[in-house]
Design an enzyme around this catalytic site. Structure first.
Site, PDB file in Angstrom:
ATOM      1  CB  SER A  50      -0.886   0.007   1.251  1.00  0.00           C
ATOM      2  OG  SER A  50      -0.079   0.228   2.398  1.00  0.00           O
ATOM      3  CG  ASP A  82      -3.899  -2.993  -1.286  1.00  0.00           C
ATOM      4  OD1 ASP A  82      -4.869  -3.208  -2.034  1.00  0.00           O
ATOM      5  OD2 ASP A  82      -3.964  -3.068  -0.037  1.00  0.00           O
ATOM      6  CB  ALA A 215     -11.355 -10.998   2.058  1.00  0.00           C
ATOM      7  CB  SER A 216      -9.234  -9.880   7.585  1.00  0.00           C
ATOM      8  OG  SER A 216      -7.926  -9.703   7.082  1.00  0.00           O
ATOM      9  CG  ASN A 256      -7.012  -7.551  -1.707  1.00  0.00           C
ATOM     10  OD1 ASN A 256      -6.698  -8.363  -2.567  1.00  0.00           O
ATOM     11  ND2 ASN A 256      -6.984  -6.255  -1.906  1.00  0.00           N
TER      12      ASN A 256
HETATM   13  P1  13P Z   1      -8.660  -6.586   5.494  1.00  0.00           P
HETATM   14  O1  13P Z   1      -8.594  -5.336   6.306  1.00  0.00           O
HETATM   15  O2  13P Z   1     -10.007  -7.245   5.638  1.00  0.00           O
HETATM   16  O3  13P Z   1      -7.549  -7.502   5.751  1.00  0.00           O
HETATM   17  O4  13P Z   1      -8.571  -6.148   3.939  1.00  0.00           O
HETATM   18  C1  13P Z   1      -7.325  -5.889   3.354  1.00  0.00           C
HETATM   19  C2  13P Z   1      -7.456  -5.272   2.007  1.00  0.00           C
HETATM   20  O5  13P Z   1      -8.491  -5.233   1.392  1.00  0.00           O
HETATM   21  C3  13P Z   1      -6.233  -4.711   1.414  1.00  0.00           C
HETATM   22  O6  13P Z   1      -6.490  -4.063   0.209  1.00  0.00           O
HETATM   23  O1  G3H Z   2      -6.830  -1.844   2.415  1.00  0.00           O
HETATM   24  C1  G3H Z   2      -5.913  -1.400   3.079  1.00  0.00           C
HETATM   25  C2  G3H Z   2      -4.828  -2.300   3.519  1.00  0.00           C
HETATM   26  O2  G3H Z   2      -5.177  -2.994   4.683  1.00  0.00           O
HETATM   27  C3  G3H Z   2      -3.554  -1.524   3.686  1.00  0.00           C
HETATM   28  O3  G3H Z   2      -3.618  -0.748   4.829  1.00  0.00           O
HETATM   29  O4  G3H Z   2      -3.033   1.500   3.964  1.00  0.00           O
HETATM   30  O5  G3H Z   2      -2.807   0.958   6.398  1.00  0.00           O
HETATM   31  O6  G3H Z   2      -1.234  -0.018   4.723  1.00  0.00           O
HETATM   32  P1  G3H Z   2      -2.607   0.512   4.995  1.00  0.00           P
HETATM   33 ZN    ZN Z   3      -8.400  -3.101   0.113  1.00  0.00          ZN
END
Ligand code: 13P
Ligand code: G3H
Ligand code: ZN
Length: 312
Positions: A50, A82, A215-216, A256
């Site tokens: 990210s 991402d 999707a966690s 993800n």
């Molecule tokens: P989670 O926060 O559900 O793990 O999602 C991560 C995500 O979508 C990263 O792009």
């Molecule tokens: O969807 C977001 C991801 O969990 C990445 O998170 O922007 O805090 O690194 P972050």
């Molecule tokens: Zn995401």
């Protein structure tokens, strides 16, 4: 093996009825945990970065750590941006060797999203890089985007064919009820995903790879460890794994996962810090954190995504 693009990965996942895990990476231990698990299970994997991760770790360090992972393993690995939110960050990642980027124009109007996504696609395809677009808005906190529950909008199936055709994207992230972070549903709420919308989208763009963000599953096993060692995560709720198993069998080719890795790492570190207050060697607590992240990734690959034994 050099980095691969997501094109072939998604084609095989679509045909094989499984999904590729896209795991967020922020440091060496997380990268090691993911690729060791994927390598042992012979699973293709996507490592995603990210803009927050780039700021935290420095893009060069992350890229070099991923290069080390390529030397140490023998599985197809794609390196993906991402939630890129403008052309510049996508270009920077493409220029530095990423094999896939996401341009997240979901906060813009339909027309502006198309314009921005198309611009990225033209540059990316000229460099052999695949592009993920997004239609619809997920609730939760994305990097640089904070979407409240009220603003979350499911993807409109009527828009997907036109979006894909006019932008030329290679995959599409959709909103069907998943959300970012560890608090996806309110206590007492029954977790629900709009599989009806997913199936309608599949009909409108047959054969096209779909992506699920947020999707966690927020495994209670790790939440309990965190709580038992001084953490405060009351009411953390994720997406039930059965729903993800069902999604993985459909057109969803990329799932993800970030929060589950954060929880596992935190559980390991908290456990050591709490039970061994005399420890001050970071290797001691990071070893357990890394072990728990590896366990989570192995579980996802084998028990949820079904991508084990799919590496060539
Ligand atoms: P989670 O926060 O559900 O793990 O999602 C991560 C995500 O979508 C990263 O792009
Ligand atoms: O969807 C977001 C991801 O969990 C990445 O998170 O922007 O805090 O690194 P972050
Ligand atoms: Zn995401």
């Amino acid at each position: 093996m050099p980095l691969v693009s997501t094109k072939e990965m998604f084609q095989k996942a679509y045909e094989g009825g499984y999904a590729i895990g896209a795991f967020n990476v922020n440091n060496m231990e997380i990268i090691q945990a993911i690729v060791e698990a994927a390598n042992e299970l012979k699973s293709p994997v996507i490592l995603q970065v990210s803009s927050g991760a780039r700021k935290y770790a420095n893009p060069t360090y992350l890229k070099k750590l991923v290069e080390a992972a390529l030397i140490e393993t023998n599985i197809p690995i794609a390196l993906h941006l991402d939630h890129g939110d403008d052309f510049e960050i996508c270009k920077a990642c493409i220029d530095s060797g990423f094999t896939s980027v996401m341009i997240d124009g979901s906060k813009h109007s339909f027309e502006d999203n198309i314009r921005l996504t198309k611009e990225v696609v033209e540059y990316a395809h000229a460099h052999g890089v695949t592009v993920e677009g997004e239609l619809g808005k997920l609730a939760g906190i994305e990097d640089a985007v904070n979407v409240s529950d009220e603003d979350a909008q499911f993807t409109n199936p009527d828009e997907v064919e036109e979006f894909v055709r006019r932008t030329g994207v290679d995959s599409l992230a959709i909103a069907i009820g998943t959300s970012h972070g560890a608090f996806k549903f309110k206590p007492g709420q029954t977790p629900k995903l709009r599989f009806d919308i997913l199936h309608e989208i599949e009909k409108r763009i047959p054969g096209f790879p779909i992506v699920l963000h947020g999707a966690s599953s927020v495994s209670q096993e790790y939440v309990k460890i965190i709580m038992a060692h001084g953490g405060k995560l009351d009411d953390a709720i994720g997406i039930p794994e059965d729903m993800l198993r069902e999604a993985a069998k459909s057109a969803v080719c990329k799932i993800n996962i970030d929060s589950d890795l954060r929880l596992a790492m935190t559980a390991g570190i908290r456990e050591v810090m709490d039970t061994k207050p005399d420890v001050f060697d970071p290797r001691t607590y990071l070893t357990i954190g890394r072990k728990y992240v590896k366990q989570v990734v192995a579980h996802k690959i084998k028990e949820v995504l079904g991508s084990d034994n799919k590496a060539e």
